[in-house]
Design a protein around this motif. Structure first.
Motif, PDB file in Angstrom:
ATOM      1  N   ASN A 114       0.797  -1.149  -0.075  1.00  0.00           N
ATOM      2  CA  ASN A 114       0.082  -0.078  -0.006  1.00  0.00           C
ATOM      3  C   ASN A 114       0.816   1.397   0.120  1.00  0.00           C
ATOM      4  N   ASP A 115       0.381   2.244  -0.838  1.00  0.00           N
ATOM      5  CA  ASP A 115       1.139   3.501  -1.029  1.00  0.00           C
ATOM      6  C   ASP A 115       0.884   4.302   0.248  1.00  0.00           C
ATOM      7  N   ARG A 126      -6.287   4.855   8.109  1.00  0.00           N
ATOM      8  CA  ARG A 126      -6.470   4.439   6.691  1.00  0.00           C
ATOM      9  C   ARG A 126      -6.531   2.971   6.753  1.00  0.00           C
ATOM     10  N   PRO A 128      -5.939  -0.810   4.748  1.00  0.00           N
ATOM     11  CA  PRO A 128      -5.296  -1.288   3.424  1.00  0.00           C
ATOM     12  C   PRO A 128      -6.421  -1.822   2.229  1.00  0.00           C
ATOM     13  N   GLU A 129      -5.679  -1.843   1.114  1.00  0.00           N
ATOM     14  CA  GLU A 129      -6.352  -2.402  -0.025  1.00  0.00           C
ATOM     15  C   GLU A 129      -5.842  -3.685  -0.272  1.00  0.00           C
ATOM     16  N   ARG A 130      -4.555  -4.066   0.101  1.00  0.00           N
ATOM     17  CA  ARG A 130      -4.201  -5.461  -0.540  1.00  0.00           C
ATOM     18  C   ARG A 130      -3.023  -5.717   0.578  1.00  0.00           C
TER      19      ARG A 130
END
Length: 393
Positions: A114-115, A126, A128-130
């Motif tokens: 994740n960035d 936040r 995470p998306e992956r």
């Protein structure tokens, strides 16, 4: 019984010599390059490092490594691991060690994919998306991180210890060989015993939800851990006892022992502030101090539940004329067992100098500086947390 969703997809390879299969296991998934993440060197002293490296080489698995995960794993090392994963195009994080190495590996895996700074996940700012997949080879029965969705990291600059749950970083597979715990010291074995008990008991001693099957599973985990803990401390090479502790640790924190109940781990949250401020405090030792104090504070809000715990887990006799006596007997039995296995039960025994100012700061941090209260039998705000911390003295 409350509605629930149960999902524990971690593939477990349990038993003697299973760690020697790690290369073939990784190869079967098609991964090409691994970050081998471990602690401060114990796996090299025991020979486990050489066995893991041989298994990876035999299977043709390329790897880079990062050691240095320590008790109460820190954000700085996580950030270093993220840089390595990105630079080296790692596609699997393999954490070898106890809960500290695994939690650090999980944070690296989610951060690398994740960035953003991974600390944002632990501060709940936040999602995470992956994550990179995570595999583990467990060397200490304690945290249950090998099958759980949770990870705990300390921000060493802010002196904050925070946990984060995400199925993105739940291990894809975990290798559990009880023989790898033979060399764990008596103190760390006892810390692990406490952690297993706590992961189960904090789910058990709840207000909401009637779940008889879940209760009986939790009671079995608790009683088995108590029994096996005594045996493992007496004979560190007792395979049956070590196997019981290792599997109990996994079950205690994969969600099974809390199904159908509404729970919140108040003692864990308070302990995180102690070992976050005093990094020399082992998590299990801190829990051995906090949990009896919390029970003494909280039992009066649900005497029947504490009576059930005392009777079913510690074999206390039920005092029907005065149930409070039974509840207190269960608390005393817990504290006595912690002392029996060499655990501290007061702040003084942790060998830390805690001041009133420290207590107030820990309570403030635990409430995120007034942004939250901890749910439970009552709402635990700054005052209640201070009261519990003072009972720890």
């Amino acid at each position: 019984m409350l509605n629930f969703e149960f999902y524990c997809p971690t593939r477990v390879f349990f038993g003697r010599d299973q760690h020697k299969r790690v290369g073939e296991i990784i190869k079967s998934y098609g991964f090409k390059k691994v970050l081998l993440h471990y602690g401060e060197g114990s796996i090299k002293k025991t020979g486990l490092y050489d066995e893991v490296v041989k298994a990876l080489n035999d299977a043709g698995i390329d790897f880079v490594e990062l050691g240095g995960a320590r008790p109460n794993p820190v954000l700085g090392l996580v950030r270093k691991g993220i840089e390595i994963c990105r630079k080296e195009n790692v596609d699997l994080v393999l954490a070898v060690g106890g809960g500290s190495a695994i939690d650090s590996g999980k944070a690296i895996a989610v951060g690398a994919a994740n960035d953003c700074d991974p600390w944002l996940f632990f501060m709940k700012k936040r999602e995470p998306e992956r994550a990179l997949p995570v595999g583990t080879i467990l060397t200490l029965a304690a945290t249950g991180s090998e099958t759980s969705a949770s990870a705990v990291i300390t921000n060493e600059e802010l002196k904050l210890k925070r946990g984060y749950n995400s199925d993105f970083h739940r291990p894809l597979f975990s290798i559990l060989n009880p023989e790898l715990t033979y060399t764990v010291s008596p103190y760390q074995t006892a810390c692990g015993i406490v952690d297993i008990i706590m992961h189960t008991a904090e789910r058990y001693l709840t207000q909401k939800g009637e779940a008889e099957v879940t209760d009986r599973i939790a009671e079995a985990v608790l009683k088995s851990t108590i029994n096996a803990g005594r045996k493992a401390l007496k004979n560190p090479r007792d395979y049956k006892a070590r196997a019981t502790l290792m599997w109990a640790g996994s079950i205690s924190h994969n969600g099974l022992t809390g199904l159908g109940r509404d729970f919140f781990m108040v003692s864990h949250q308070i302990e995180h502030e102690i070992s976050g401020m005093f990094e020399e405090v082992a998590h299990g030792a801190g829990l051995a101090v906090v949990f009896p104090a919390w029970m003494k504070y909280a039992y009066k809000y649900n005497i029947p539940r504490f009576c059930q715990y005392a009777v079913r887990v510690w074999n206390c006799e039920m005092d029907y004329a005065n149930p409070e006596n039974t509840a207190i007997a269960g608390i005393e039995a817990t504290e006595k067992f912690f002392r029996e296995i060499g655990m501290p039960t007061t702040m003084k025994e942790l060998n830390i100098n805690v001041t009133d100012e420290n207590i107030e700061e820990m309570a403030e941090k635990c409430t995120n500086y007034g942004e939250r209260t901890l749910p439970g039998y009552i709402e635990y705000g700054k005052k209640e947390i201070i009261d519990i911390l003072k009972l720890c003295m």
